[in-house]
Design an enzyme around this catalytic site. Structure first.
Site, short mmCIF file in Angstrom:
data_model
loop_
_atom_site.label_atom_id
_atom_site.label_comp_id
_atom_site.label_asym_id
_atom_site.label_seq_id
_atom_site.Cartn_x
_atom_site.Cartn_y
_atom_site.Cartn_z
N CYS A 2 0.79 -0.94 -0.22
CA CYS A 2 -0.10 0.01 0.07
C CYS A 2 0.88 1.25 -0.09
CB CYS A 2 -0.74 0.11 1.11
SG CYS A 2 -1.88 -1.38 1.33
N ARG A 27 5.42 0.39 -6.24
CA ARG A 27 5.44 -0.60 -4.92
C ARG A 27 4.40 -1.79 -5.25
NH1 ARG A 27 6.81 2.02 0.07
NH2 ARG A 27 5.04 1.00 0.92
N TRP A 75 -2.72 -2.96 -1.56
CA TRP A 75 -2.24 -4.27 -1.80
C TRP A 75 -2.99 -5.16 -1.18
CZ3 TRP A 75 1.31 -7.86 0.38
CH2 TRP A 75 1.82 -8.80 -0.57
N ASN A 101 -1.60 2.52 5.80
CA ASN A 101 -0.68 1.34 5.43
C ASN A 101 -0.51 0.80 6.66
OD1 ASN A 101 0.15 2.22 3.16
ND2 ASN A 101 1.97 2.90 3.28
N GLY A 102 -0.47 -0.76 6.48
CA GLY A 102 -0.13 -1.48 7.60
C GLY A 102 -1.14 -2.49 7.92
N GLU A 478 21.12 -16.00 -5.63
CA GLU A 478 20.27 -14.70 -6.03
C GLU A 478 20.05 -14.56 -7.60
OE1 GLU A 478 18.98 -12.08 -5.10
OE2 GLU A 478 19.28 -10.61 -6.60
N LYS A 482 16.28 -13.93 -8.94
CA LYS A 482 16.10 -13.17 -10.27
C LYS A 482 15.12 -13.57 -11.23
CE LYS A 482 16.35 -10.07 -8.82
NZ LYS A 482 16.92 -9.76 -7.68
N GLU A 485 11.73 -14.46 -10.19
CA GLU A 485 10.60 -13.41 -10.00
C GLU A 485 10.49 -12.69 -11.04
OE1 GLU A 485 11.94 -10.48 -7.34
OE2 GLU A 485 13.97 -10.51 -7.76
N HIS A 501 23.42 -35.85 -4.42
CA HIS A 501 22.64 -36.43 -3.41
C HIS A 501 21.15 -36.23 -3.52
CE1 HIS A 501 26.39 -36.90 -1.12
NE2 HIS A 501 26.76 -35.45 -1.63
N LYS A 600 7.16 -4.09 -4.02
CA LYS A 600 8.89 -3.75 -3.82
C LYS A 600 9.47 -3.68 -2.30
CE LYS A 600 12.86 -1.63 -4.94
NZ LYS A 600 13.72 -2.63 -5.50
O1 M6R Z 1 13.82 -3.93 1.02
P1 M6R Z 1 14.50 -5.04 1.43
O2 M6R Z 1 16.30 -5.02 1.07
O3 M6R Z 1 14.49 -5.31 2.69
O4 M6R Z 1 13.80 -6.12 0.55
C1 M6R Z 1 14.08 -7.59 0.73
C2 M6R Z 1 13.45 -8.43 -0.31
O5 M6R Z 1 11.88 -8.37 -0.20
C3 M6R Z 1 13.74 -7.92 -1.68
O6 M6R Z 1 15.32 -8.20 -1.85
C4 M6R Z 1 12.85 -8.91 -2.53
O7 M6R Z 1 13.62 -10.24 -2.51
C5 M6R Z 1 13.25 -8.41 -3.91
N1 M6R Z 1 12.17 -8.83 -4.72
C6 M6R Z 1 14.19 -9.48 -4.85
O8 M6R Z 1 14.44 -8.82 -6.10
#
Ligand code: M6R
Length: 605
Positions: A2, A27, A75, A101-102, A478, A482, A485, A501, A600
């Protein structure tokens, strides 16, 4: 996640609110709405879907005249994304409107109580209890009503509240959710994110937990949790809104990937003075530390997994990496001799905040590595190291991740020197390598022009394995995230030695395997894993130093990086893999900057 905005002044509020909400689109959201006070009444418009639909419905705000209003992008958490569940929510008497928000954790019991008192609920949201509480407590003084209402709430909130009895006033309240006031001349603003403010003003006040504020065109007054007026520092936002826009690139992600050499330079440059790593105000008593715990979520966690190698190597202190969403349920073995390192791009990730609080309550001091200035994690931390990456808009982090890594390298060097575990000659050599990272990163971006062609080969894959050992494995984690997602291809990172294994059972003719081969000390071992999967028909895409003859002879395709000391290689090695994920997602027609189901900054647990 949100987002909230608000405006009071002399201009038409609705177009300003719509513009503010557009700045928050990155966001992630599923519905939106605005409320404006006009002619002594609250007028409301809400839609399920995009801000563009809200703009269309309100004729770019013209249908909602008035100079004071609030807006929201939602959201969904409590209740589906529907018009009824979209904010703002209004009171039964129509005098009040609220954006939030929250999460209100005790919403169910409050709802029951309010229904018993005769209040009618129009939505399934947790937020709606707030507006009914305000109506219930209102006796002509909005501040008192908001304070009484919020004293009943458990959970997290950034609230914006308007009342038709005070047509040019807005009340806001903050508890564990970001809230920033924008100070103008003859007009004032609020938002959950500074991005929504900078096109109107650069002068901002960051509210702290438990604080309230009253905004009118003439000024803002902040109150502490007891309702006493307090003075707050006005900060100046130095970055430009242009910096947060695409600048000619097709996607924010592409722009942000190409910005990485510069971003990493910004992380390093202010911290190296006279050939020494200098971390201002960092008076951690390292001699008292017997364990370092790194906690974070998602990519930030994976940055921690990579950084662990550098810190352990240079300090000889044991480093434990813990997912923030798990840590506090593990009765963690943390005390005053533990240094907690918290990584977060946004500084607002709810799980990370909770983990940090848990560890601090057990005596650990927290060093936060954060990008967003004034964010909750930055404020809660005992020490803070900003990454200075600039605003990151794409949901998939790139420069956020590489600058976090860089900050960890800086810390490793600093701590190694301070503890005496890193000898002078090696220290100087590593500082010089660190300073060359931006240049090497640029080379890695430039030496792989064939990535779009590779993407055409791999984009139809049902699944991809990312394998590597040691530092390569941390990068594989990582790289796989990527790919998942943004391209929606199932991707799995495996420590290469683990394949036999169990997982090798899944390798079949044509299975895509991305093999990370940049850690030369264990290269022979990874090579034997490549041979194992090749023998079962896998197509292998290797990531290696340019010209490495051993790799060239056994993989099908290649991504190259220049030679980098292993300790810092992750920050370079990830770059062609981010690009690969990007071009695969592009081939698949995915919404790259706003992948489905993702936000985000994840400000709910
Ligand atoms: O804002 P932050 O670095 O705390 O966010 C952590 C994760 O939510 C963030 O890295 C998420 O995994 C991304 N979508 C990865 O690209």
């Amino acid at each position: 996640m949100c987002g909230i905005v608000g405006y009071t002044g002399t201009r038409m509020a609705a177009p300003i609110l719509l513009e503010g909400l557009r700045q928050l689109e990155y966001r992630g959201y599923d519905s939106a709405g605005i409320a404006v006070i006009h002619d002594g009444q609250v007028s409301l418009s809400k839609v399920t879907g995009r801000i563009s639909a809200l703009a269309e419905k309100t004729q770019d705000g013209k249908l909602l005249p008035g100079t004071t209003g609030i807006g929201h992008t939602r959201w969904a958490t409590h209740g589906a994304p529907t018009d009824a569940n979209a904010h703002p929510h209004t009171s039964n008497d129509g005098r009040f409107a609220v954006v939030h928000n929250g999460i209100i954790e005790n919403h169910a019991e409050l709802r029951e109580e309010l229904m018993a008192a005769g209040y009618r609920f129009e939505s399934e949201t947790d937020t709606e209890v707030v507006v009914h509480l305000v109506e219930q407590y209102y006796q002509g003084d909005l501040k008192q009503a908001v304070m009484r209402a919020s004293s009943r709430l458990r959970g997290s909130y950034a609230l914006g509240i308007v009342c038709s009895d005070a047509p040019d006033h807005i009340f806001v309240a903050r508890e564990a959710s970001p809230l920033i006031l924008g100070i103008g001349i003859g007009e004032n603003f609020f938002a959950s994110d500074v991005t929504a403010l900078v096109s109107n003003t650069r002068n901002v006040i960051y509210l702290d937990d438990g604080e309230y504020a009253e905004l009118s065109p003439e000024g803002v007054q902040v109150y502490d949790c007891a309702g006493h007026p307090i003075g707050k520092e006005v900060s100046r936002v130095t970055w430009d809104i242009q910096a947060a826009e695409k600048g000619g690139y097709d996607h924010f992600m592409l722009k942000e990937m190409t910005e990485q050499p510069r971003a990493v330079k910004s992380t390093i440059t202010p911290r190296i003075r006279n050939g020494e790593v200098s971390l201002d105000d960092m008076d951690i008593d390292l001699a008292e530390i017997n364990k370092i715990v790194i906690t974070a979520c998602g990519s930030a966690y994976y940055a921690g997994c990579s950084g662990k190698y550098a810190i352990e190597k240079l300090t000889r202190i044991s480093v434990q990496t813990e997912l923030a969403s798990e840590l506090r349920y593990n009765d963690p073995l943390i005390d005053g001799h533990t240094l907690l390192i918290v990584l977060s791009q946004s500084g607002e990730t709810a799980d990370t905040i909770a983990a940090m609080r848990e560890c601090q309550s057990r005596g650990a001091k927290a060093l936060a590595i954060v990008n967003v200035v004034g964010s909750t994690i930055a404020k809660l931390a005992d020490y803070c190291l900003y990454t200075w990456a600039g605003p990151e808009i794409a949901v998939a982090t790139t420069k956020g991740y590489t600058t976090q890594l860089t900050a960890l390298y800086l810390f490793a060097l600093y701590a190694g020197k301070k503890l005496g575990t890193l000898q002078d000659g090696e220290y100087r050599k590593l500082i010089s390598s660190l300073k060359s990272l931006p240049k090497l990163m640029q080379q890695a971006l430039d030496m792989n022009p064939h990535i779009p062609t590779l993407a055409k080969k791999y984009h139809n894959a049902d699944s991809l394995f990312f394998i590597g050992r040691n530092t390569d494995y941390a990068v594989a984690l990582e790289a796989a995230l990527k790919m998942k997602e943004i391209s929606y291809i199932h991707a799995e990172a495996y420590a290469a030695g683990e394949l036999k294994h169990g997982t090798i059972a899944l390798v079949h003719e044509g299975q895509g395997v991305v093999a990370l081969c940049c850690n030369e000390s264990i290269l022979e071992k990874t090579l034997s894993n490549i041979i194992e999967v090749k023998a079962r028909g896998a197509e292998v895409l290797a990531v290696a130093y340019k010209g490495n003859p051993k790799i060239l002879s056994c993989a099908d395709d290649y991504l190259y990086i220049p030679k980098v000391p292993t300790l810092f290689s992750a920050a370079v090695e990830i770059l062609p893999l981010q690009m690969l994920a990007y071009y695969v997602a592009r081939e698949n027609g995915c919404d790259i900057d706003k992948p489905k189901n993702l936000a985000k900054s994840v400000t709910v647990e």
